[in-house]
Motif scaffolding. Structure first.
Motif, PDB file in Angstrom:
ATOM      1  N   TYR A   1      -7.461  17.515  -9.993  1.00 33.26           N
ATOM      2  CA  TYR A   1      -7.910  16.500 -11.204  1.00 33.26           C
ATOM      3  C   TYR A   1      -8.695  16.062 -11.034  1.00 33.26           C
ATOM      4  O   TYR A   1      -9.332  15.526 -12.361  1.00 33.26           O
ATOM      5  N   GLY A   2      -9.975  15.887  -9.624  1.00 32.47           N
ATOM      6  CA  GLY A   2     -11.247  15.377  -9.826  1.00 32.47           C
ATOM      7  C   GLY A   2     -10.339  13.642  -9.172  1.00 32.47           C
ATOM      8  O   GLY A   2     -10.994  12.716 -10.062  1.00 32.47           O
ATOM      9  N   ILE A   3      -9.161  13.820  -8.859  1.00 35.52           N
ATOM     10  CA  ILE A   3      -8.872  12.250  -8.421  1.00 35.52           C
ATOM     11  C   ILE A   3      -8.761  11.798  -6.769  1.00 35.52           C
ATOM     12  O   ILE A   3      -8.749  13.113  -5.658  1.00 35.52           O
ATOM     13  N   ARG A   4      -9.487  10.471  -6.426  1.00 35.93           N
ATOM     14  CA  ARG A   4      -9.551  10.604  -5.029  1.00 35.93           C
ATOM     15  C   ARG A   4      -8.675  10.899  -4.808  1.00 35.93           C
ATOM     16  O   ARG A   4      -7.089   9.562  -5.260  1.00 35.93           O
ATOM     17  N   SER A   5      -8.147  10.553  -3.135  1.00 36.25           N
ATOM     18  CA  SER A   5      -6.911  11.016  -2.324  1.00 36.25           C
ATOM     19  C   SER A   5      -6.432  10.253  -1.147  1.00 36.25           C
ATOM     20  O   SER A   5      -7.076  10.777  -0.468  1.00 36.25           O
ATOM     21  N   ILE A   6      -4.889  10.189  -0.868  1.00 40.36           N
ATOM     22  CA  ILE A   6      -4.848   9.656   0.165  1.00 40.36           C
ATOM     23  C   ILE A   6      -3.841  10.360   0.823  1.00 40.36           C
ATOM     24  O   ILE A   6      -2.656   9.773  -0.112  1.00 40.36           O
ATOM     25  N   ARG A   7      -3.119  10.259   2.057  1.00 40.17           N
ATOM     26  CA  ARG A   7      -2.102  10.832   2.242  1.00 40.17           C
ATOM     27  C   ARG A   7      -1.326  10.004   3.342  1.00 40.17           C
ATOM     28  O   ARG A   7      -2.064   9.304   4.836  1.00 40.17           O
ATOM     29  N   VAL A   8      -0.394   9.095   3.306  1.00 36.59           N
ATOM     30  CA  VAL A   8      -0.463   7.738   4.503  1.00 36.59           C
ATOM     31  C   VAL A   8       1.083   7.746   4.271  1.00 36.59           C
ATOM     32  O   VAL A   8       2.457   8.191   4.237  1.00 36.59           O
ATOM     33  N   ASP A   9       1.571   7.491   5.860  1.00 36.09           N
ATOM     34  CA  ASP A   9       2.658   7.336   6.541  1.00 36.09           C
ATOM     35  C   ASP A   9       3.143   5.928   5.882  1.00 36.09           C
ATOM     36  O   ASP A   9       3.200   4.406   6.185  1.00 36.09           O
ATOM     37  N   GLY A  10       4.165   6.432   5.504  1.00 34.98           N
ATOM     38  CA  GLY A  10       4.784   5.765   4.411  1.00 34.98           C
ATOM     39  C   GLY A  10       5.796   4.589   4.784  1.00 34.98           C
ATOM     40  O   GLY A  10       6.300   3.680   4.324  1.00 34.98           O
ATOM     41  N   ASN A  11       6.292   5.047   6.448  1.00 38.70           N
ATOM     42  CA  ASN A  11       7.535   3.778   7.061  1.00 38.70           C
ATOM     43  C   ASN A  11       6.911   3.283   7.882  1.00 38.70           C
ATOM     44  O   ASN A  11       6.931   2.338   9.152  1.00 38.70           O
TER      45      ASN A  11
ATOM     46  N   LEU B   1       4.061   9.075   2.704  1.00 42.39           N
ATOM     47  CA  LEU B   1       5.685   9.759   3.053  1.00 42.39           C
ATOM     48  C   LEU B   1       6.762   9.091   3.333  1.00 42.39           C
ATOM     49  O   LEU B   1       6.497   8.882   4.997  1.00 42.39           O
ATOM     50  N   ALA B   2       7.913   9.513   3.221  1.00 41.22           N
ATOM     51  CA  ALA B   2       8.780   9.012   3.546  1.00 41.22           C
ATOM     52  C   ALA B   2      10.019   9.664   3.233  1.00 41.22           C
ATOM     53  O   ALA B   2       9.600  10.898   3.494  1.00 41.22           O
ATOM     54  N   TYR B   3      11.278   9.333   3.704  1.00 39.19           N
ATOM     55  CA  TYR B   3      12.538   9.711   3.709  1.00 39.19           C
ATOM     56  C   TYR B   3      13.525   9.327   2.723  1.00 39.19           C
ATOM     57  O   TYR B   3      13.846   7.830   3.397  1.00 39.19           O
ATOM     58  N   ARG B   4      14.288   9.416   2.023  1.00 41.17           N
ATOM     59  CA  ARG B   4      14.772   8.919   1.402  1.00 41.17           C
ATOM     60  C   ARG B   4      16.634   9.053   1.871  1.00 41.17           C
ATOM     61  O   ARG B   4      17.318   9.743   1.334  1.00 41.17           O
ATOM     62  N   VAL B   5      17.294   7.966   2.778  1.00 40.00           N
ATOM     63  CA  VAL B   5      17.474   7.397   3.513  1.00 40.00           C
ATOM     64  C   VAL B   5      18.930   7.235   2.854  1.00 40.00           C
ATOM     65  O   VAL B   5      20.470   7.830   2.843  1.00 40.00           O
TER      66      VAL B   5
END
Lengths: 485, 372
Positions: A332-342, A370-374
């Protein structure tokens, strides 16, 4: 993790397929939670100077500084992903968006990168800062409030979940496993930033001062509920806290966020819009509409994806074939990053940086946490029907975001067992009181059925109210007695 | 929908507007000036009204809306250069591309964006290029815009949202350039649905919709964009919502309609008069919340009711009017309520003349009802 792995090889094998990038199995080979040094160094660069928009693909550069309605050059430099040495750079096609070079090689762009996009984190599993990681200093005051709110959120979930099980409220959705996402992202924002939530972000409201009594009043749908008892529990909203009211349909908030952000942009406000959503949401048409509009309109929106692996019972492998959500940003032309959600500090750092970019450059930014729906999806769901209990337990214990953050806070000498027990007993008292008060507070009066459909009730609603009131007089036993006339 | 296909279809739509047929003549003489309007004109001298067609009247309303409120925005597919029906001509040049702009080709995005913009206290004027393409935005309209105020306990609202969409038959629009989807939206508490019948009505009603504190879907009769011409006051005026207008008085039967269909109904009224039948013709103007009182009063006088719309008869808004009036006027009715509407088929290209609720179908129904 080793303990979990040794429990069941079969499940482990299964999950290797199922869990994808959760990286439970084969830790060493996973680039998710053990980024290589190269990745760390590039992440540091982002932390230090977020002027480089290109994340881990450090050696290419994209500049999206063109303003709306002027020329929109997509890429000023060539991305090595798309050209090779032998391509003739002089042979090219001037095409809207920038010059496109020709190639004589019949070559398709791969459906996936060589490696999965790495995941930014600050604290390791033990709550120790990773060497070489730079992150914004979090003061003691801020850290303690973050930790306190994470605990409060956790306890609210326990008590309200139990209240639902006792039949005192009709429904509830827990945030368990996503406490860091909730609180640390909220902490990274300004209270002027407008939040368009999905539904698993009550921590943002908590951070902004929505009281436990406010939460309880909404869940009980009493007359103190600012939503006037019209929506199911957890559909919070508060104009005072710049938090738009939750609606159940998935992804509808995303294009709306762009409209809100466009208004901020026109008013030259020093604020952005923050839109939360889940992994399942990325399959909706409104996800596409929202991200594409945001990019084209150059709207200051921070899109925060809580990729918790599950959309009710559908795992992400059955949701999309891309490397998660983060890679969609570029399309989409959008800057992005992946992060440890925990990792609360990583979330805080990433959202703070994303917010700065969104406002100063007037652009959207996409953050995949990134996380987990406990938790189960909701109180109407039993997730053990479709996922191994071991898996839930693993994320609940070994990857618990609250415990990890606590270790870091404690190590700084900012928190003790005494403070922990004082906090917990105080919050518990507040919660029980809030529930008692909410339960005793009467329901909104019946007139509220007909208000707010329009700014003023039209004749048909006035007529229907009159008819209903007469009906109640004739058959009072047909109607709940706790709703005042 | 595949974008390249739909783009070409939409361009085709633009041609349709240019070469639209002349079977449908609209008499401008019956478009009486509303009482409000007359009073307003008497109160302060205004420039002389100009003869305008319907799209120019819409265009004038949009100019006034943007000029009178710096927080007003116009956006949608292709509105930047003036729109495929020319309704947004000159707006971007005058008010700038940050207030009048193209959006990506995505109806749910347009309405979603509009809701967010309106929620911040702006007047968001969204254009859906054809009413036939409004369905991708159905969720945003029905689940979001319509419930935005209610679900928040009036903490938030998107009342500044107005969605404009050309609707209805155009002579050769086939399935996807002809539909009249108003009934879907009349089933949704929280939005208003408004349809004008003429240039003067269009300007006054559109300005009311834009300034109304509730989200409104405004369907424009595209057949009349160029065909319907009448004198339209130059100044800023508004016509009331939720007020029907009796545009022709009569004693034997009440006819209720809206939008382009009124011109057909009017011709039937004129022909019926030759046979000695006096018809009262009502323009409903706002479909929800609708003006039951005016229709009821008329039916109490005439004792007969006929409703006509282009949309398929089953589940059309005529059914709602019929049921409501039977509830209120049962003992006064001298014949069953008659509906002359579109067939329960998709809109069929070469069969359009058969599909349509034509003048003679209406005339026959008038006679059958009066002679019941």
């Amino acid at each position: 993790m080793a303990v979990w792995f040794s429990r069941s090889r079969t499940i482990g094998y299964c999950l290797r397929k199922k869990l994808g990038f959760f990286g439970l199995v084969g830790h060493e080979s996973s680039c998710c939670f053990s980024p290589s040094f190269r990745h760390i160094s590039s992440i540091r660069q982002i932390g230090g100077s977020y002027g480089n928009p290109n994340g881990f693909l450090n050696d290419s550069a994209i500049h999206f500084r063109s303003w709306r309605f002027e020329s929109s050059t997509a890429e000023t430099q060539l991305d090595p992903q798309y050209f090779q040495e032998e391509d003739d750079l002089n042979q090219g096609l001037d095409f809207p968006g920038g010059r496109v070079t020709f190639t004589s090689e019949l070559r398709f762009i791969s459906e996936s990168g060589d490696k999965r996009v790495p995941c930014y984190r600050v604290l390791d599993d033990n709550g120790d800062p990773i060497t070489h990681t730079s992150f914004a200093q979090v003061s003691k005051e801020l850290a303690v409030k973050m930790y306190g709110d994470m605990v409060t959120l956790q306890m609210m979930d326990v008590v309200f979940y139990e209240a639902q099980r006792q039949g005192r409220i009709s429904f509830y959705m827990s945030t368990t496993g996503e406490e860091a996402i909730n609180i640390a992202s909220a902490a990274a924002l300004s209270s002027d930033d407008l939040v368009l939530p999905q539904y698993r972000e009550p921590g943002v409201l908590l951070w902004r001062g929505f009281t436990l009594q406010d939460f309880a009043d909404q869940c009980f749908g009493n007359k103190a509920d600012c939503g006037k008892g019209r929506q199911m529990p957890v559909h919070y909203g508060s104009s005072k806290h710049n938090f738009f009211t939750v609606s159940s349909p998935i992804a509808t908030q995303l294009p709306q966020a762009v409209g809100v952000a466009y208004s901020l942009k026109m008013d030259k406000k020093d604020a952005c819009v923050v839109a939360y959503f889940g992994d399942g949401c990325s399959s909706e048409g409104d996800f596409h509409a929202g991200l594409n509009f945001a990019a084209v309109m150059e709207a200051p929106v921070v899109f925060i994806c809580r990729n918790n692996g599950w959309a009710i019972s559908t795992p992400i492998e059955e949701q999309f074939r891309s490397d998660g959500i983060v890679v969609k940003g570029r399309a989409y032309g959008i800057r992005s990053i992946r992060v440890d959600g925990n990792d609360a500090l990583a979330v805080y750092n990433a959202i703070r940086t994303a917010r700065e970019m969104a406002i100063s450059e007037q652009i959207p930014v996409l953050v995949e946490l990134l996380a987990y729906r406990v938790a189960h999806h909701s109180t109407s769901d039993d997730s053990s029907k479709y996922r191994p209990v071991d898996e839930i337990e693993y994320w609940k214990s070994s990857r618990n975001p609250v415990n990890r953050f606590r270790k870091w806070v404690e190590r700084n000498g900012w928190w003790s067992d005494k403070e922990e027990s004082e906090l917990r007993s105080s919050v518990k008292k507040q919660l029980l009181k809030a529930i008692q008060v909410a339960e005793k507070t009467e329901k909104p009066p019946i007139a509220e059925i007909f208000t707010d459909v329009y700014d003023h009730p039209p004749p048909n609603l006035k007529e229907q109210e009159k008819v209903l009131r007469e009906d109640i007089k004739r058959h009072p036993k047909d109607y709940p007695s706790d709703v005042s006339l | 929908m595949a974008s390249s296909m739909s783009v070409s279809r939409r361009r085709f739509g633009r041609l349709l507007a240019r070469i639209s047929g002349s079977r449908r003549q609209f008499s401008s003489t019956t478009s009486s000036i509303s009482i409000d309007d007359q009073q307003q004109q008497q109160a302060q001298p205004q420039p002389q009204p100009r003869s305008l067609n319907l799209y120019s009247a819409i265009n004038q309303a949009l100019h006034i809306a943007l000029d009178s409120d710096p927080r007003a925005y116009v956006f949608g597919e292709d509105v930047g250069f003036g729109g495929v029906f020319r309704c947004t001509t000159g707006l971007a040049d005058r008010f700038g591309k940050s207030r009048v702009f193209n959006t990506p080709l995505c109806e749910q995005g347009i309405v979603g964006f509009g809701i967010g913009l309106a929620a911040m206290g702006n007047r968001a004027i969204a254009e859906i290029q054809f009413a036939d393409y409004i369905y991708p935005a159905f969720d945003q309209i029905v689940n979001e815009a319509a419930k935005f105020r209610y679900r928040s306990g009036n903490q938030f609202n998107c009342g500044g949202l107005t969605i404009r969409a050309p609707y209805g038959a155009v002579g050769h629009g086939g399935h996807y350039h002809s539909q009249s989807p108003e009934a879907f939206f009349c089933h949704v508490p929280g939005i208003k649905v408004v349809i004008p019948r003429s240039p003067r009505q269009a300007k006054g009603l559109l300005l009311s919709c834009i300034r109304d504190p509730n989200p409104v879907v405004f369907f424009e009769p595209k057949w009349l964009y160029r065909l319907s011409v009448e004198e339209v006051p130059e100044h800023d005026y508004m016509l009331p919502l939720s007020e029907a207008e009796v545009i022709r008085e009569g004693n034997d039967i009440t006819l209720v309609g809206w939008g382009a269909q009124l011109s057909i109904m009017e011709q039937a009224c004129i022909d019926a008069e030759k046979d000695g039948i006096s018809c009262e013709l009502i323009d409903l103007r706002t479909l929800i919340p609708w003006d039951k009182e005016t229709v009821e009063a008329s039916v109490r006088k005439t004792g007969r009711l006929l409703i006509s719309h282009e949309a398929p008869v089953t589940g059309g808004f005529g059914a709602e009017i019929s049921a409501s009036i039977v509830e209120r006027c049962f003992l006064r009715l001298e014949a069953p309520v008659s509906r002359v509407c579109g067939l329960d088929t998709p809109f069929p290209l070469v069969f359009e003349p058969f599909y349509m609720p034509t003048k003679n179908k209406i005339l026959d129904a008038i006679k059958a009802t009066v002679n019941y």
